[in-house]
Structures are given as structure tokens and as C-alpha cells.
Design an enzyme around this catalytic site. Structure first.
Site, PDB file in Angstrom:
ATOM      1  N   LEU A  33      55.205  12.426  32.884  1.00  0.00           N
ATOM      2  CA  LEU A  33      55.932  13.319  31.979  1.00  0.00           C
ATOM      3  C   LEU A  33      55.042  13.824  30.840  1.00  0.00           C
ATOM      4  CD1 LEU A  33      59.309  11.313  31.786  1.00  0.00           C
ATOM      5  CD2 LEU A  33      58.643  13.122  33.403  1.00  0.00           C
ATOM      6  N   HIS A  34      55.214  15.101  30.526  1.00  0.00           N
ATOM      7  CA  HIS A  34      54.467  15.726  29.435  1.00  0.00           C
ATOM      8  C   HIS A  34      55.458  16.439  28.526  1.00  0.00           C
ATOM      9  CE1 HIS A  34      55.130  19.294  31.826  1.00  0.00           C
ATOM     10  NE2 HIS A  34      54.450  18.777  32.833  1.00  0.00           N
ATOM     11  N   HIS A  37      58.318  18.437  30.147  1.00  0.00           N
ATOM     12  CA  HIS A  37      59.464  17.610  30.556  1.00  0.00           C
ATOM     13  C   HIS A  37      60.268  17.196  29.315  1.00  0.00           C
ATOM     14  CE1 HIS A  37      56.540  16.587  33.951  1.00  0.00           C
ATOM     15  NE2 HIS A  37      57.582  17.029  34.617  1.00  0.00           N
ATOM     16  N   GLY A 147      62.625  23.827  35.172  1.00  0.00           N
ATOM     17  CA  GLY A 147      61.695  24.597  34.355  1.00  0.00           C
ATOM     18  C   GLY A 147      61.372  25.952  34.972  1.00  0.00           C
ATOM     19  N   ASP A 150      58.171  26.555  37.374  1.00  0.00           N
ATOM     20  CA  ASP A 150      58.222  26.644  38.836  1.00  0.00           C
ATOM     21  C   ASP A 150      59.265  27.699  39.185  1.00  0.00           C
ATOM     22  OD1 ASP A 150      56.446  24.269  39.660  1.00  0.00           O
ATOM     23  OD2 ASP A 150      57.754  23.458  38.128  1.00  0.00           O
ATOM     24  N   VAL A 176      56.922  25.588  28.906  1.00  0.00           N
ATOM     25  CA  VAL A 176      56.298  25.026  27.709  1.00  0.00           C
ATOM     26  C   VAL A 176      54.785  25.057  27.928  1.00  0.00           C
ATOM     27  CG1 VAL A 176      56.156  22.996  26.216  1.00  0.00           C
ATOM     28  CG2 VAL A 176      58.324  23.572  27.356  1.00  0.00           C
ATOM     29  N   MET A 184      51.991  23.762  30.731  1.00  0.00           N
ATOM     30  CA  MET A 184      51.839  22.310  30.912  1.00  0.00           C
ATOM     31  C   MET A 184      52.207  21.930  32.334  1.00  0.00           C
ATOM     32  SD  MET A 184      53.215  20.680  27.438  1.00  0.00           S
ATOM     33  CE  MET A 184      52.396  21.079  25.899  1.00  0.00           C
ATOM     34  N   SER A 185      51.450  20.977  32.878  1.00  0.00           N
ATOM     35  CA  SER A 185      51.706  20.524  34.244  1.00  0.00           C
ATOM     36  C   SER A 185      51.131  19.127  34.400  1.00  0.00           C
ATOM     37  CB  SER A 185      51.020  21.476  35.231  1.00  0.00           C
ATOM     38  OG  SER A 185      50.900  20.855  36.488  1.00  0.00           O
TER      39      SER A 185
END
Ligand code: AMP
Length: 287
Positions: A33-34, A37, A147, A150, A176, A184-185
Site C-alpha cells: 500500500l502507498h 491506496h 482508482g 487503472d 494520486v 503512484m504504483s
């Protein structure tokens, strides 16, 4: 925060709350998680009474040559983030519990899955559609968050929820980004320092496409060329696709007439990055 591993126990927990009139929100994830998330979890918190986050690296959405085995799994850190954000249940099923011997039903959306990610990753969306359907059947949420990062996946989820009468409100949260604009991924950790600096070029290329549309260019090919021009300046990156599409059908547009989504996928070394931008044409003024 409860950690639940058994699908049966998960459903029992949700059913008990639903009988009491509690609204259940759900954020499905593959963990690692980042902050993207985290934002999804925070947005979900505002829409429900009880919040479930699933952490499941779903084997059916990975191709045979993909990164299933090496996908990052920092489970203690993920649980700590969930606990801090007020998640009620972390649902962590095993692959055996999700796909026991004898499992055979797969969910497919042939039209939405045909292009873009679906063309490059042939079984990916069938895996995604199947796991989302299963997770929603187990967790029984009234609202689920996904999100925009995707984008094709979000279109597919809306369609399957509609087609299968799942009675779930689907919310799509904006992408984000890191300070420089990179989406972010969980896979960004695979990037070397040098490639991390280069990676933002994908976002810059989408921005260039958006910019020419705002300046009045309506020819889909011209918009695509403007995006490709930016990416070609970065020889370390190879383009999988750059597309100008209708945001609801994901069909490519020859002529940009209203809202469009710009989709991009590139490779840097062995890392694949995807990103997208929604763009509206300059507003006509109504008198
Ligand atoms: P994943 O763990 O990569 O399967 O992602 C779980 C959910 O988080 C999916 O709905 C993703 O679209 C969403 N997500 C991943 N990265 C971002 C991001 N940078 N911004 C917003 N949502 C994201």
C-alpha cells in the site's frame, strides 16, 4: 482492526452488520500500500460506517511471464497503514481459499477487455473481473472504491457491476501522484534511481496531449503524435500504446468532440507503467 482470512468468516461479519443497517465500504487491493491506496481508504471512510480493505495478490490476473512471485508483500506495513486509517477489517484470503480445487467460473468482458491492457495482457481482465466479482460476493459491500489510475479496470468494474446486478455503488477516485507527477504504483519500487527520474515522462506526454486538445486540436492522430513526440525524447522508454479514447467505451477517437481519456503504457527496462488523463474540450460559451 480485525484480520480475517476465511471467506466464510468475512461474509458472516458483513452479514451481521448489514442486518443492523450498517453501510459497508470496500477497497480491494493487492497490498504494498502507498499513498494512492491511503487516499482511496480515506475517501471510502467518508462514505460508509464500516470499512473493509482486502489484500490479495490475485494469481489469475498475472500472465505466466509476469511478476506474481516477486510482487511486493510487506504485510506488516500494510496492516499498520490500514489500522492507522481506521479500517475495520483487513481481509487477507489465501489463493487456495479463493480458488479451491474444482473452481471453474471465470468472468469475461470481451469488448472492454479487447484493447489496450487487454491486448498486451490477454488473461489479465478476466482475472480482475473474476476476483472483483468474488470479493464483492464475499465482502457484500454497498459501496466499493477503485482508482482512476487503472482506468480500463474502472470501466470494466462499472460494467460488470451493472451486467451482474451486484447492487454496489462504484466510486472511482482520481489518480494520486508523486510530487513530480508520476502516478503512484506498487510497482514503482522496481524502478532504478535513473529510471525513476525518467518515469515521469509518461505523465508529461499525457499532459502534452491534453494541452493540444485545450488549444483546439481535435484530430485524434494529431493528439497522439503530440504525446508520442514527448516520449520519443526519452529513448530508455518504449511505448506499448498511446491512445485517445472515448472514456465510456474505450474505443479510439478519430475526432475529439467532447470528453476524452488519454491512455498510455510504456516500458522502462523490465518495468511497465500505465497512466491516463481525462480531458474535456474547451467549453463553448452559451448565450
Ligand atoms: P492495486 O493494489 O494496485 O491492485 O490497486 C488497488 C486499488 O488502488 C485499485 O483500484 C487501483 O486503481 C487503486 N490505485 C492504485 N494506485 C493508485 C493511485 N496512484 N491513485 C489512485 N488509486 C490508485
Amino acid at each position: 482492526m480485525k484480520i480475517i482470512r476465511s471467506p466464510q468468516a468475512m461474509t458472516a461479519w458483513s452479514e451481521n452488520l448489514r442486518r443492523q443497517g450498517v453501510t459497508i465500504g470496500f477497497v480491494p487491493t493487492m497490498g504494498a500500500l502507498h499513498d494512492g491506496h491511503r487516499e482511496l481508504i480515506r475517501a471510502a471512510r467518508l462514505r460508509c460506517d464500516a470499512l473493509v480493505v482486502s489484500i490479495f495478490v490475485n494469481p489469475t490476473q498475472f500472465g505466466p511471464q509476469e511478476d506474481l512471485a516477486k510482487y511486493p508483500r510487506p504485510i506488516s506495513r500494510d496492516r499498520a497503514l490500514c489500522r492507522k486509517e481506521g479500517v475495520d477489517v483487513c481481509f487477507e484470503p489465501t489463493a487456495e481459499a479463493m480458488y479451491p480445487n474444482g473452481f471453474q467460473t471465470m468472468v469475461t468482458l470481451p469488448t472492454i477487455a479487447r484493447r489496450w491492457e487487454g491486448e498486451i495482457r490477454p488473461h489479465h481482465f478476466s482475472g480482475v473481473a473474476t476476483v472483483v466479482t468474488k470479493l464483492c460476493g464475499i465482502v457484500r459491500p454497498q459501496v466499493a472504491l477503485f482508482g482512476q489510475k487503472d482506468f480500463q479496470q474502472s470501466v470494466l468494474v462499472r460494467q460488470l457491476v451493472k451486467d451482474l446486478n451486484l447492487s454496489i455503488e462504484v466510486v472511482v477516485h482520481p489518480t494520486v501522484r508523486e510530487a513530480d507527477g508520476l502516478a503512484m504504483s506498487s510497482r514503482n519500487v522496481y524502478l532504478s534511481q535513473e529510471d525513476r527520474k525518467r518515469a515521469v515522462t509518461l505523465y508529461k506526454s499525457l499532459r502534452a496531449g491534453a494541452e493540444v486538445i485545450r488549444r483546439g486540436v481535435t484530430d485524434g492522430k494529431a493528439v497522439q503524435s503530440a504525446m508520442a513526440y514527448v516520449l520519443k525524447k526519452e529513448p530508455a522508454m518504449t511505448i506499448d500504446y498511446l491512445a485517445v479514447c472515448d472514456p465510456s467505451t474505450l474505443e479510439p477517437l478519430c475526432d475529439v468532440t467532447s470528453r476524452v481519456v488519454l491512455l498510455g503504457a510504456v516500458r522502462i527496462g523490465s518495468v511497465r507503467l500505465i497512466d491516463n488523463l481525462l480531458v474535456a474540450l474547451p467549453r463553448r460559451s452559451f448565450k
